[in-house]
Each structure stands twice: as structure tokens, then as C-alpha cells.
Design an enzyme around this catalytic site. Structure first.
Site, mmCIF file in Angstrom:
data_model
loop_
_atom_site.group_PDB
_atom_site.id
_atom_site.type_symbol
_atom_site.label_atom_id
_atom_site.label_comp_id
_atom_site.label_asym_id
_atom_site.label_seq_id
_atom_site.Cartn_x
_atom_site.Cartn_y
_atom_site.Cartn_z
ATOM 1 N N LYS A 1 0.904 -1.124 0.232
ATOM 2 C CA LYS A 1 0.149 -0.107 -0.085
ATOM 3 C C LYS A 1 0.674 1.269 -0.031
ATOM 4 O O LYS A 1 2.076 1.241 0.428
ATOM 5 C CB LYS A 1 -0.803 0.055 1.322
ATOM 6 C CG LYS A 1 -0.134 -0.409 2.360
ATOM 7 C CD LYS A 1 -0.948 -0.945 3.662
ATOM 8 C CE LYS A 1 -0.004 -1.374 4.789
ATOM 9 N NZ LYS A 1 -0.244 -2.333 5.377
ATOM 10 N N ARG B 1 -1.564 -7.926 20.035
ATOM 11 C CA ARG B 1 -2.242 -7.100 20.868
ATOM 12 C C ARG B 1 -3.689 -7.777 21.453
ATOM 13 O O ARG B 1 -4.038 -7.398 22.551
ATOM 14 C CB ARG B 1 -2.656 -5.771 20.208
ATOM 15 C CG ARG B 1 -1.202 -4.997 20.020
ATOM 16 C CD ARG B 1 -1.803 -3.896 18.817
ATOM 17 N NE ARG B 1 -1.990 -4.637 17.529
ATOM 18 C CZ ARG B 1 -2.183 -4.020 16.326
ATOM 19 N NH1 ARG B 1 -1.896 -2.502 16.142
ATOM 20 N NH2 ARG B 1 -2.411 -4.741 15.310
#
Ligand code: PNS
Length: 162
Positions: free
Chosen positions: A43, A92
Site C-alpha cells: 500500500k 495485541r
């Protein structure tokens, strides 16, 4: 036992306090830690590779046993070139697990001698990601406490340049 060199790879676009928390944990666990910025992102990044490296260098300046580098191509090839024994990645939340497990197993298939080590950042950073930091900042929200002040300053410059 010989020294353990680990690589902490990522996009770091930009570095967050969660990344810094993981670097601190990783550097206490391993003898040497290389924070490696991927150069060929699929990206369009917000920050150039040079900017991301600079921010990482500033944020880790004076921190013993941590160096910043870049890599392109396969992570396992880079790890081999550096004679690294481990890859460090953060998890996370449960949602990270599937992607991280897939990468860890694929990297093991490519290079069985390389171990992936997962560390959990401080609870207060479990919801912080570079993607959300970019989005919040670009839409006018505050990212205070989510990124180091030097990243906040760079984000402000980005907006001035536009
Ligand atoms: O912080 P990110 O963007 O989630 O990091 C992803 C990264 C850089 C660790 C991953 O995309 C990677 O290792 N890319 C290098 C190319 C590679 O080795 N691909 C196969 C991974 S199984």
C-alpha cells in the site's frame, strides 16, 4: 550460550507507543534487537522509508542493543543474512493472532531454524495501531499519548506540506 539476535520487522507507518513498548520488552529479552522497516510496502505509505527510519532512530537513540535497519524481499532471507535466531512480533488482541500465526508458520516452513517470538504490549496500547493513528490524525483527531511526541511533530509537518 551464544548471543541471541532478534529482528522486529514491520511497516512502522508511523511508529506508535505500542511499537516502542515492544522494542523495550524485546531488548530486555534478546542480546541484540534489529528493528527492520519493510521497504516494499504493497500500500501507499504515509511516511517514506527514510522518514520512518529517522523516527525510529530518534525514538531509540541511546537505547543500548537496539539498531534500526531496512529490508526488502523475504523476511527469512534478511534474517539469514543477519544470522538472526528469532523474529519478534507483537500480539495485541485475539484478532492479531490468526494473521501472526499464519506468518510465523509460513516463515518456519521457509526457514525452520528461525523462531518467531510473540510478546504482548502493555494493556494501555492494545487498541493502538499505525492504521488508526494515520486515520485519526488525517481526520483531525488527537493522537496524543498514542505516538511519541516526535511522531506527532512529523504528522503536523505532513499536513503543512499538503
Ligand atoms: O507491521 P506489519 O505491516 O504487519 O509487518 C508485516 C511484515 C513486514 C512483518 C511482513 O509483511 C513481512 O515479513 N514482509 C516481508 C515479505 C515476507 O517475508 N513475506 C512472507 C511472510 S510469511
Amino acid at each position: 550460550m551464544s548471543d541471541i539476535l532478534a529482528i522486529y520487522p514491520g511497516s512502522f507507518d508511523p511508529i506508535t507507543n505500542g511499537h516502542l513498548d515492544l522494542i523495550e520488552r524485546g531488548r530486555r529479552l534478546f542480546d541484540q534487537l534489529i528493528v527492520a522497516v519493510l521497504t516494499n510496502l504493497e500500500k501507499q505509505p504515509l511516511f517514506t522509508v527514510a522518514e520512518r527510519v529517522e523516527m525510529l532512530q530518534e525514538a531509540t537513540r541511546g537505547v543500548a542493543n537496539v539498531t534500526v535497519d531496512t529490508f526488502g524481499g523475504l523476511l527469512v532471507d534478511y534474517a539469514r543474512q543477519k544470522n538472526a535466531q528469532a523474529i519478534l512480533r507483537g500480539i495485541r488482541a485475539f484478532t492479531d493472532y490468526e494473521y501472526e500465526l499464519q506468518m510465523a508458520l509460513m516463515n518456519r516452513k521457509l526457514e525452520p531454524g528461525l523462531e518467531t517470538v510473540f510478546l504482548v504490549p502493555a494493556e494501555s496500547y492494545t487498541y493502538v495501531s499505525s492504521r488508526l493513528v494515520r486515520e485519526i490524525y488525517q481526520l483531525g483527531g488527537s493522537v496524543k499519548g498514542l505516538v511519541p511526541p516526535l511522531v506527532e511533530a512529523r504528522l503536523q509537518q505532513k499536513v503543512f506540506v499538503k
